[in-house]
Design a protein around this motif. Structure first.
Motif, PDB file in Angstrom:
ATOM      1  N   TRP A 153       0.839  -1.203   0.000  1.00 55.02           N
ATOM      2  CA  TRP A 153       0.000   0.000   0.000  1.00 55.02           C
ATOM      3  C   TRP A 153       0.875   1.255   0.000  1.00 55.02           C
ATOM      4  CZ3 TRP A 153      -0.861   3.811   3.899  1.00 55.02           C
ATOM      5  CH2 TRP A 153      -1.880   4.705   3.589  1.00 55.02           C
ATOM      6  N   ILE A 154       1.953   1.222   0.782  1.00 54.00           N
ATOM      7  CA  ILE A 154       2.879   2.367   0.785  1.00 54.00           C
ATOM      8  C   ILE A 154       3.443   2.583  -0.619  1.00 54.00           C
ATOM      9  CG2 ILE A 154       5.169   3.100   1.571  1.00 54.00           C
ATOM     10  CD1 ILE A 154       3.066   3.695   3.581  1.00 54.00           C
ATOM     11  N   GLY A 155       3.717   1.489  -1.306  1.00 52.95           N
ATOM     12  CA  GLY A 155       4.184   1.589  -2.681  1.00 52.95           C
ATOM     13  C   GLY A 155       3.171   2.336  -3.544  1.00 52.95           C
ATOM     14  N   VAL A 156       1.896   2.002  -3.376  1.00 57.94           N
ATOM     15  CA  VAL A 156       0.839   2.685  -4.128  1.00 57.94           C
ATOM     16  C   VAL A 156       0.827   4.167  -3.774  1.00 57.94           C
ATOM     17  CG1 VAL A 156      -1.655   2.888  -4.440  1.00 57.94           C
ATOM     18  CG2 VAL A 156      -0.592   0.622  -4.368  1.00 57.94           C
ATOM     19  N   VAL A 157       0.922   4.473  -2.484  1.00 57.99           N
ATOM     20  CA  VAL A 157       0.876   5.865  -2.020  1.00 57.99           C
ATOM     21  C   VAL A 157       1.999   6.688  -2.663  1.00 57.99           C
ATOM     22  CG1 VAL A 157       1.279   7.354  -0.020  1.00 57.99           C
ATOM     23  CG2 VAL A 157      -0.264   5.398   0.170  1.00 57.99           C
ATOM     24  N   GLY A 197      12.635  18.438  -7.422  1.00 58.48           N
ATOM     25  CA  GLY A 197      12.938  17.060  -7.027  1.00 58.48           C
ATOM     26  C   GLY A 197      13.112  16.951  -5.529  1.00 58.48           C
ATOM     27  N   ALA A 198      13.789  17.953  -4.954  1.00 56.84           N
ATOM     28  CA  ALA A 198      14.001  17.944  -3.506  1.00 56.84           C
ATOM     29  C   ALA A 198      12.673  18.030  -2.761  1.00 56.84           C
ATOM     30  CB  ALA A 198      14.904  19.106  -3.103  1.00 56.84           C
ATOM     31  N   PHE A 199      11.746  18.815  -3.327  1.00 62.62           N
ATOM     32  CA  PHE A 199      10.429  18.901  -2.687  1.00 62.62           C
ATOM     33  C   PHE A 199       9.704  17.550  -2.731  1.00 62.62           C
ATOM     34  CE2 PHE A 199      10.385  23.650  -2.885  1.00 62.62           C
ATOM     35  CZ  PHE A 199       9.971  23.852  -1.581  1.00 62.62           C
ATOM     36  N   TYR A 200       9.749  16.903  -3.934  1.00 58.03           N
ATOM     37  CA  TYR A 200       9.115  15.579  -4.029  1.00 58.03           C
ATOM     38  C   TYR A 200       9.729  14.630  -3.008  1.00 58.03           C
ATOM     39  CZ  TYR A 200       6.266  16.360  -8.188  1.00 58.03           C
ATOM     40  OH  TYR A 200       5.309  16.792  -9.049  1.00 58.03           O
ATOM     41  N   PHE A 201      11.044  14.696  -2.917  1.00 58.89           N
ATOM     42  CA  PHE A 201      11.737  13.825  -1.975  1.00 58.89           C
ATOM     43  C   PHE A 201      11.283  14.140  -0.547  1.00 58.89           C
ATOM     44  CE2 PHE A 201      15.394  12.822   0.776  1.00 58.89           C
ATOM     45  CZ  PHE A 201      15.501  11.479   0.487  1.00 58.89           C
ATOM     46  N   ALA A 202      11.167  15.439  -0.260  1.00 61.18           N
ATOM     47  CA  ALA A 202      10.770  15.836   1.092  1.00 61.18           C
ATOM     48  C   ALA A 202       9.359  15.368   1.416  1.00 61.18           C
ATOM     49  CB  ALA A 202      10.866  17.354   1.239  1.00 61.18           C
ATOM     50  N   LEU A 203       8.518  15.220   0.390  1.00 66.06           N
ATOM     51  CA  LEU A 203       7.165  14.715   0.634  1.00 66.06           C
ATOM     52  C   LEU A 203       7.166  13.210   0.843  1.00 66.06           C
ATOM     53  CD1 LEU A 203       5.098  16.701  -2.058  1.00 66.06           C
ATOM     54  CD2 LEU A 203       5.237  17.166   0.392  1.00 66.06           C
ATOM     55  N   PRO A 206       9.591  11.137   4.288  1.00 68.49           N
ATOM     56  CA  PRO A 206       9.021  10.884   5.614  1.00 68.49           C
ATOM     57  C   PRO A 206       8.039   9.714   5.594  1.00 68.49           C
ATOM     58  CG  PRO A 206       8.889  13.213   5.080  1.00 68.49           C
ATOM     59  CD  PRO A 206       9.342  12.509   3.846  1.00 68.49           C
ATOM     60  N   ILE A 207       7.322   9.575   4.479  1.00 70.75           N
ATOM     61  CA  ILE A 207       6.348   8.482   4.403  1.00 70.75           C
ATOM     62  C   ILE A 207       7.059   7.139   4.430  1.00 70.75           C
ATOM     63  CG2 ILE A 207       4.586   7.386   2.965  1.00 70.75           C
ATOM     64  CD1 ILE A 207       3.810  10.142   1.976  1.00 70.75           C
ATOM     65  N   SER A 208       8.107   7.007   3.602  1.00 65.05           N
ATOM     66  CA  SER A 208       8.751   5.686   3.589  1.00 65.05           C
ATOM     67  C   SER A 208       9.499   5.433   4.899  1.00 65.05           C
ATOM     68  CB  SER A 208       9.651   5.504   2.371  1.00 65.05           C
ATOM     69  OG  SER A 208      10.415   6.641   2.146  1.00 65.05           O
ATOM     70  N   ARG A 209      10.048   6.505   5.488  1.00 68.19           N
ATOM     71  CA  ARG A 209      10.701   6.337   6.785  1.00 68.19           C
ATOM     72  C   ARG A 209       9.724   5.867   7.853  1.00 68.19           C
ATOM     73  NH1 ARG A 209      15.733   7.785   8.646  1.00 68.19           N
ATOM     74  NH2 ARG A 209      15.198   6.883  10.647  1.00 68.19           N
ATOM     75  N   TYR A 210       8.601   6.558   7.898  1.00 66.32           N
ATOM     76  CA  TYR A 210       7.574   6.253   8.884  1.00 66.32           C
ATOM     77  C   TYR A 210       7.043   4.832   8.686  1.00 66.32           C
ATOM     78  CZ  TYR A 210       4.497   8.224  12.408  1.00 66.32           C
ATOM     79  OH  TYR A 210       3.879   8.517  13.580  1.00 66.32           O
ATOM     80  N   ALA A 211       6.860   4.487   7.398  1.00 65.96           N
ATOM     81  CA  ALA A 211       6.356   3.149   7.071  1.00 65.96           C
ATOM     82  C   ALA A 211       7.333   2.086   7.570  1.00 65.96           C
ATOM     83  CB  ALA A 211       6.149   3.027   5.568  1.00 65.96           C
ATOM     84  N   ASN A 212       8.624   2.346   7.347  1.00 65.66           N
ATOM     85  CA  ASN A 212       9.635   1.399   7.813  1.00 65.66           C
ATOM     86  C   ASN A 212       9.549   1.160   9.310  1.00 65.66           C
ATOM     87  OD1 ASN A 212      11.049   0.371   5.741  1.00 65.66           O
ATOM     88  ND2 ASN A 212      12.441   2.118   5.559  1.00 65.66           N
ATOM     89  N   LYS A 213       9.350   2.255  10.028  1.00 74.51           N
ATOM     90  CA  LYS A 213       9.270   2.169  11.481  1.00 74.51           C
ATOM     91  C   LYS A 213       8.132   1.248  11.898  1.00 74.51           C
ATOM     92  CE  LYS A 213      10.793   6.149  14.167  1.00 74.51           C
ATOM     93  NZ  LYS A 213      10.309   7.519  14.315  1.00 74.51           N
ATOM     94  N   PHE A 214       6.957   1.444  11.234  1.00 81.38           N
ATOM     95  CA  PHE A 214       5.798   0.612  11.556  1.00 81.38           C
ATOM     96  C   PHE A 214       6.095  -0.848  11.290  1.00 81.38           C
ATOM     97  CE2 PHE A 214       2.848   4.289  11.468  1.00 81.38           C
ATOM     98  CZ  PHE A 214       2.178   3.968  12.634  1.00 81.38           C
TER      99      PHE A 214
END
Ligand code: ATP
Ligand code: MG
Lengths: 220, 240
Positions: A153-157, A197-203, A206-214
């Motif tokens: 699902w994170i991949g889809v997001v 590109g940096a903005f896209y990365f900044a968006l 955090p999502i993939s980092r947070y997902a990893n934590k979960f």
């Protein structure tokens, strides 16, 4: 000479704000389509799993269309043809509608996979405890299946977030469109694309980092 | 009391149960033995309506299990069930695993549900595992967790479907001990099992299933000592 210098002005702090605002629009259009699309897609996934013949014959092909026709074509077609059936959506709303269905079509498969990741014997066990069909679905299947397909699902997001750039073809000024505007004016494509590109990365980061934590927490 | 009358079960063309008649009295321990595919699990599923039946009837304390008007979710609370796979809920702690259904199915308060869960976990010897997650438990512990989870619904009958078959040999004993404990406390139990020792020692009666038919039923001394049916004799000769 003089004229062209004043016409092509350099990249300033105001432009950074302009890009930042556009990034927020990208975020907003993504958040809207991803949340509604996920709810819708989860419902579709459930219908596909339950396999009611009629539903499978109607929903499945429609989802296939949304999944396989390039997003840019869906956007242009919808934006130009929706008014014919009386839907006068602005670029933003058109983008949200199409991105929502696109997300839903991707999430439907993920959700069906999630439901099927819960073994039959687990569901029998919860029913044998007296849980109703819906209690089993919400208290057992959703948390267990949800965790199983969370990475998918994170991949889809993340994908939808990047694909939301395509809404720029309708003239909606999100991050990519804003970059194009600035590039035309400043003639500094490398700098501006790097910032975008940096903005896209900044968006996304955090999502993939947070997902990893979960995922790490759940795998314990 | 469980009363099964002329029970027939088909899976498509497959005739899995061919007219079963069986009474299980309150307080009784019945072991069900028989070779693979003889319909033992299917019988248990028909008792709590996890499977529909095509003919005959099942009554539990006078309630017609397969009647349209019977609320299966209420009925199933009377019949605890333990499966070959222990099916712990991996996202919940041991305590939450047990407290979940008392809370959502019986509508108990959180405190009551937790009190019940603590009581049943101590009952099966998992009093020191409340805060653990199931995947940190051994198979034997997870199966005892499954037993506690079923007991927390305060069932009047317990159905065991090969509760020890998926366990490492050294873990079988602790689960059988827990089942023995329940039997001693007077729980009414139907145990599908391959553990002949357990069937012999603990049960009041043993039933032998063959090809969807209950070939023979009787006290363990009779069934193991002087089996009446040819099929039973062959089966017992092979498992010994
Ligand atoms: N859901 C199902 N659909 C179709 N056939 C089934 C289904 N469940 C069981 N069967 C078939 O019914 C027969 C009886 O199965 P059952 O599981 O009751 O046997 P069993 O006595 O419990 O065997 P085992 O010792 O292997 O557990 C088998 O032939 C099995 O393949
Ligand atoms: Mg079986």
């Amino acid at each position: 000479m003089q004229n062209s210098i004043s016409f092509f002005t350099g990249f300033g702090i105001n432009d950074l704000w302009f890009l930042g605002e556009a990034a927020l629009k990208t975020l907003w259009i993504s958040v809207l389509s991803i949340s509604v699309g996920t709810l819708l897609g989860t419902f579709f996934g459930w219908v596909l799993h339950e396999g009611k013949l009629a539903a499978t014959l109607t929903i499945a092909p429609v989802l296939d269309v949304f999944r396989s026709v390039p997003l840019i074509i869906q956007l242009v077609l919808f934006y130009n043809f929706a008014p014919i059936i009386g839907l006068n959506f602005d670029p933003f709303l058109s983008g949200v509608v199409i991105l929502t269905f696109y997300t839903a079509s991707l999430v439907a498969n993920v959700a069906r996979g999630g439901i099927e990741a819960v073994p039959q014997s687990m569901r029998r066990a919860s029913r044998s405890l007296g849980m109703s069909y819906w209690q089993d679905l919400f208290h057992v299947v959703l948390p267990i299946g949800g965790r199983a397909v969370f990475p998918a699902w994170i991949g889809v997001v993340l994908g939808v977030m990047k694909d939301s750039a395509l809404v720029s073809v309708l003239g909606y000024v999100e991050l990519l469109k804003a970059s194009q505007v600035l590039i035309t004016r400043t003639q500094e494509p490398l700098l501006i694309l790097a910032i975008a590109g940096a903005f896209y990365f900044a968006l996304s980061y955090p999502i993939s980092r947070y997902a990893n934590k979960f995922e790490q927490r759940w795998s314990k | 009391m469980i009363q099964v009358r002329d029970l027939h079960k088909h899976f498509g063309d497959l005739h899995v149960l061919k007219g079963i008649n069986l009474d299980v009295n309150k307080g009784e321990v019945l072991s069900v033995i028989g070779s693979s595919g003889s319909g033992k699990s299917t019988l248990l599923y028909c008792l709590n309506s996890l499977e529909q039946i095509q003919q005959g009837s099942v009554h539990v304390d006078g309630i017609d299990v397969h009647a349209k008007s019977t609320g299966v979710n209420t009925l199933r609370q009377k019949l605890g069930m333990v499966f070959q796979q222990w099916n712990s809920f991996p996202h919940l702690t041991v305590l939450e695993n047990v407290a979940l259904s008392p809370r959502i199915v019986k509508g108990k308060s959180k405190e009551e549900a937790i009190a019940m869960a603590e009581k049943q976990l101590k009952h099966v010897g998992l009093g020191d595992k409340f805060k653990h997650y199931p995947n940190s438990l051994s198979g034997g512990q997870q199966q005892r967790l499954a037993i506690a989870r079923a007991l927390a619904m305060e069932p009047e009958y317990m159905l065991f479907d090969e509760a020890t078959s998926a366990l490492d040999p050294e873990k079988v004993g602790e689960v059988l001990d827990t089942m023995r404990l329940l039997a001693e406390e007077g729980m009414t139990m139907i145990c599908v099992t391959h553990e002949m020792g357990f069937a012999k020692e603990v049960s009041d009666r043993v039933a032998y299933f063959h090809n969807g038919i209950m070939e023979e039923i009787g006290p363990p001394e009779q069934l193991f000592g002087s089996p009446q049916s040819e099929h039973t004799r062959k089966f017992l000769a092979n498992v010994r």
